[in-house]
Design a protein around this motif. Structure first.
Motif, PDB file in Angstrom:
ATOM      1  N   ASN A  30      11.951  43.564  -8.580  1.00 37.29           N
ATOM      2  CA  ASN A  30      11.163  44.798  -8.547  1.00 37.29           C
ATOM      3  C   ASN A  30      10.477  45.159  -9.863  1.00 37.29           C
ATOM      4  O   ASN A  30       9.674  46.092  -9.909  1.00 37.29           O
ATOM      5  N   THR A  31      10.828  44.457 -10.931  1.00 37.87           N
ATOM      6  CA  THR A  31      10.177  44.758 -12.214  1.00 37.87           C
ATOM      7  C   THR A  31       9.031  43.798 -12.502  1.00 37.87           C
ATOM      8  O   THR A  31       8.502  43.796 -13.603  1.00 37.87           O
ATOM      9  N   CYS A  32       8.664  42.964 -11.516  1.00 36.82           N
ATOM     10  CA  CYS A  32       7.658  41.924 -11.757  1.00 36.82           C
ATOM     11  C   CYS A  32       8.049  41.080 -12.976  1.00 36.82           C
ATOM     12  O   CYS A  32       7.353  41.068 -14.001  1.00 36.82           O
ATOM     13  N   PRO A  33       9.200  40.392 -12.896  1.00 32.52           N
ATOM     14  CA  PRO A  33       9.636  39.583 -14.034  1.00 32.52           C
ATOM     15  C   PRO A  33       8.729  38.367 -14.264  1.00 32.52           C
ATOM     16  O   PRO A  33       8.019  37.969 -13.341  1.00 32.52           O
ATOM     17  N   CYS A  74      10.707  46.975 -18.173  1.00 34.53           N
ATOM     18  CA  CYS A  74       9.254  46.839 -18.194  1.00 34.53           C
ATOM     19  C   CYS A  74       8.893  45.450 -17.689  1.00 34.53           C
ATOM     20  O   CYS A  74       9.564  44.464 -17.991  1.00 34.53           O
ATOM     21  N   CYS A  75       7.817  45.415 -16.924  1.00 43.59           N
ATOM     22  CA  CYS A  75       7.321  44.155 -16.392  1.00 43.59           C
ATOM     23  C   CYS A  75       6.732  43.285 -17.511  1.00 43.59           C
ATOM     24  O   CYS A  75       6.628  43.730 -18.654  1.00 43.59           O
ATOM     25  N   HIS A  76       6.310  42.085 -17.142  1.00 41.29           N
ATOM     26  CA  HIS A  76       5.612  41.224 -18.115  1.00 41.29           C
ATOM     27  C   HIS A  76       4.377  41.936 -18.675  1.00 41.29           C
ATOM     28  O   HIS A  76       3.966  41.673 -19.801  1.00 41.29           O
ATOM     29  N   ALA A  77       3.794  42.844 -17.873  1.00 38.44           N
ATOM     30  CA  ALA A  77       2.591  43.574 -18.317  1.00 38.44           C
ATOM     31  C   ALA A  77       3.014  44.769 -19.162  1.00 38.44           C
ATOM     32  O   ALA A  77       2.777  45.919 -18.795  1.00 38.44           O
ATOM     33  N   SER A  78       3.640  44.485 -20.277  1.00 41.55           N
ATOM     34  CA  SER A  78       4.045  45.558 -21.209  1.00 41.55           C
ATOM     35  C   SER A  78       2.834  45.869 -22.078  1.00 41.55           C
ATOM     36  O   SER A  78       2.629  45.269 -23.115  1.00 41.55           O
ATOM     37  N   ARG A  79       2.047  46.804 -21.591  1.00 40.47           N
ATOM     38  CA  ARG A  79       0.745  47.064 -22.207  1.00 40.47           C
ATOM     39  C   ARG A  79       0.856  48.171 -23.263  1.00 40.47           C
ATOM     40  O   ARG A  79       1.146  49.313 -22.939  1.00 40.47           O
ATOM     41  N   HIS A  80       0.660  47.775 -24.486  1.00 38.53           N
ATOM     42  CA  HIS A  80       0.722  48.766 -25.567  1.00 38.53           C
ATOM     43  C   HIS A  80      -0.212  48.345 -26.697  1.00 38.53           C
ATOM     44  O   HIS A  80      -0.581  47.170 -26.814  1.00 38.53           O
ATOM     45  N   LYS A 140       2.536  52.587 -18.952  1.00 39.97           N
ATOM     46  CA  LYS A 140       3.849  52.212 -18.401  1.00 39.97           C
ATOM     47  C   LYS A 140       3.821  52.134 -16.880  1.00 39.97           C
ATOM     48  O   LYS A 140       3.712  53.152 -16.185  1.00 39.97           O
ATOM     49  N   GLY A 141       3.918  50.910 -16.375  1.00 39.76           N
ATOM     50  CA  GLY A 141       3.987  50.708 -14.929  1.00 39.76           C
ATOM     51  C   GLY A 141       5.262  51.291 -14.359  1.00 39.76           C
ATOM     52  O   GLY A 141       6.290  51.369 -15.041  1.00 39.76           O
ATOM     53  N   PHE A 142       5.187  51.681 -13.103  1.00 38.07           N
ATOM     54  CA  PHE A 142       6.328  52.397 -12.534  1.00 38.07           C
ATOM     55  C   PHE A 142       7.140  51.612 -11.514  1.00 38.07           C
ATOM     56  O   PHE A 142       8.191  52.076 -11.089  1.00 38.07           O
ATOM     57  N   GLY A 143       6.656  50.435 -11.095  1.00 40.00           N
ATOM     58  CA  GLY A 143       7.539  49.587 -10.293  1.00 40.00           C
ATOM     59  C   GLY A 143       8.768  49.261 -11.118  1.00 40.00           C
ATOM     60  O   GLY A 143       9.909  49.338 -10.649  1.00 40.00           O
ATOM     61  N   CYS A 144       8.506  48.941 -12.388  1.00 38.72           N
ATOM     62  CA  CYS A 144       9.617  48.626 -13.298  1.00 38.72           C
ATOM     63  C   CYS A 144      10.324  49.890 -13.775  1.00 38.72           C
ATOM     64  O   CYS A 144      11.558  49.927 -13.884  1.00 38.72           O
ATOM     65  N   GLU A 145       9.543  50.953 -14.015  1.00 39.91           N
ATOM     66  CA  GLU A 145      10.169  52.208 -14.484  1.00 39.91           C
ATOM     67  C   GLU A 145      11.218  52.695 -13.481  1.00 39.91           C
ATOM     68  O   GLU A 145      12.273  53.200 -13.864  1.00 39.91           O
ATOM     69  N   ILE A 196      -5.184  44.504 -16.361  1.00 40.72           N
ATOM     70  CA  ILE A 196      -4.213  43.413 -16.188  1.00 40.72           C
ATOM     71  C   ILE A 196      -3.487  43.575 -14.861  1.00 40.72           C
ATOM     72  O   ILE A 196      -3.175  42.612 -14.185  1.00 40.72           O
ATOM     73  N   CYS A 197      -3.219  44.833 -14.472  1.00 38.07           N
ATOM     74  CA  CYS A 197      -2.543  45.105 -13.206  1.00 38.07           C
ATOM     75  C   CYS A 197      -3.152  46.335 -12.559  1.00 38.07           C
ATOM     76  O   CYS A 197      -3.649  47.225 -13.243  1.00 38.07           O
ATOM     77  N   GLN A 198      -3.056  46.373 -11.218  1.00 36.85           N
ATOM     78  CA  GLN A 198      -3.607  47.534 -10.494  1.00 36.85           C
ATOM     79  C   GLN A 198      -2.883  48.817 -10.871  1.00 36.85           C
ATOM     80  O   GLN A 198      -3.475  49.890 -10.846  1.00 36.85           O
ATOM     81  N   ASP A 199      -1.580  48.713 -11.175  1.00 36.40           N
ATOM     82  CA  ASP A 199      -0.874  49.904 -11.661  1.00 36.40           C
ATOM     83  C   ASP A 199      -1.123  50.000 -13.159  1.00 36.40           C
ATOM     84  O   ASP A 199      -0.525  49.275 -13.948  1.00 36.40           O
ATOM     85  N   THR A 200      -2.033  50.877 -13.524  1.00 36.48           N
ATOM     86  CA  THR A 200      -2.400  51.013 -14.938  1.00 36.48           C
ATOM     87  C   THR A 200      -1.504  52.028 -15.653  1.00 36.48           C
ATOM     88  O   THR A 200      -1.753  52.386 -16.805  1.00 36.48           O
TER      89      THR A 200
HETATM   90  S1  SF4 Z   1       5.781  46.602 -12.410  1.00 39.26           S
HETATM   91 FE1  SF4 Z   1       4.154  46.071 -13.897  1.00 39.26          FE
HETATM   92  S2  SF4 Z   1       3.175  44.175 -13.148  1.00 39.26           S
HETATM   93 FE2  SF4 Z   1       4.412  45.071 -11.458  1.00 39.26          FE
HETATM   94  S3  SF4 Z   1       2.920  46.323 -10.302  1.00 39.26           S
HETATM   95 FE3  SF4 Z   1       3.929  47.697 -11.796  1.00 39.26          FE
HETATM   96  S4  SF4 Z   1       2.611  47.657 -13.636  1.00 39.26           S
HETATM   97 FE4  SF4 Z   1       2.021  45.926 -12.347  1.00 39.26          FE
END
Ligand code: SF4
Length: 281
Positions: free
Chosen positions: A182-185, A270-276, A146-151, A65-69
């Motif tokens: 920064n959290t990709c809202p 957490c971004c929209h890509a809350s992958r769980h 857990k993506g880290f842009g949002c973390e 879903i996103c490059q940051d897995t």
């Molecule tokens: S914050 Fe989420 S959507 Fe944005 S780059 Fe990181 S993992 Fe991907």
């Protein structure tokens, strides 16, 4: 006692991380689709439609879903009537992560040491593993990528009783406001309140495992979640941070008793890509 082979944990972790990275939770996809109708800005609507299309492509093409897995988080609740046969569960968890991220072509994002050796571990291990002993003869597994842009935009604070509920609300909304784009809202906001500083952080992660459309079983917290969501969506950050109404899809709160002197609060963004994904063994 019920005997469970530890190998089953590895298989489940492997499959759950593939599922989480390729297929967004149906509730999030539905919320994004509905958000298009509610969004007031053209740029915001465009972003939301792109997100929907991205989810569809990821699911059908089996692509991330996103490059940051993400960092691999695993929550394992082990029934006290379970007898585990085989190696250490942690070893099996890490093997499941390794296989998922290698065979699934998912980006490896973990470094060996936060300060002195930022060499990639090469397989996204080690997982961040939380275990609990619970009633019963089953194992409940939940994983989160857990993506880290949002973390990086998450915050924690030790409030005092005098800060009260208003102080807690202000801190949560301030965290969402500072996070901005920064959290990709639109974001999912996990909040842990109570316990200790570390326990509140763990609670904020568990809060994000709840389905986006559920309602807190405690009416007081259900009302607080709804109020914070409405206020977050008045901040004007909008989808992708381009301005608009839909800054957050949900605010989820988990709480725990705490010390008389404190109100520990942790907000995990957490971004929209809350992958769980979850499974019971
Ligand atoms: S914050 Fe989420 S959507 Fe944005 S780059 Fe990181 S993992 Fe991907």
């Amino acid at each position: 006692m019920r005997k469970i082979q530890v190998q089953a944990i590895e298989e489940a972790v492997y499959e759950l991380f593939l599922q989480a990275n390729y297929s967004i939770e149906p509730g999030i996809e539905k919320a994004i689709t509905e958000a298009v109708e509610q969004e007031t800005s053209d740029a915001g609507r465009f972003v939301l439609k792109q997100l929907s299309e991205n989810y569809r492509i990821a699911r059908t093409e089996k692509m991330a879903i996103c490059q940051d897995t993400g960092a691999s988080m695993v929550f394992m609740d082990i029934g006290q009537e379970v007898y585990l046969e085989g190696e250490l569960p942690e070893t099996a968890v890490n093997r499941g992560v390794r296989r998922a991220y290698t065979e699934g072509f998912l980006r490896k994002s973990m470094v060996k040491d936060p300060l002195f050796d930022r060499t990639n571990t090469g397989d996204n291990t080690p997982a961040i593993l939380y275990t609990r002993i619970v009633e019963g003869d089953r194992i409940s597994l939940s994983v989160a990528a857990k993506g880290f842009g949002c973390e990086n935009m998450s915050r924690t604070k030790m409030l005092v009783p005098g800060d009260g509920i208003d102080g807690v609300k202000d801190f949560i909304l301030e965290t969402i406001r500072i996070a901005g784009p920064n959290t990709c809202p639109p974001s999912l906001v996990g909040v842990g309140i109570g316990g200790t500083i570390d326990y509140a952080a763990m609670l904020s992660k568990r809060a994000l495992l709840r389905p986006v459309g559920d309602t807190h079983p405690d009416a007081r917290y259900a009302q607080l979640e709804q109020e914070l969501l409405e206020k977050a969506n008045q901040l004007g950050i909008g989808p992708g941070g381009y301005g608009g109404k839909m800054t957050a899809l949900a605010v989820k709160i988990e709480s725990y008793p705490t010390h008389i002197a404190s109100i520990p609060v942790c907000v995990t963004m957490c971004c929209h890509a809350s992958r769980h994904a979850s499974r019971v063994l």
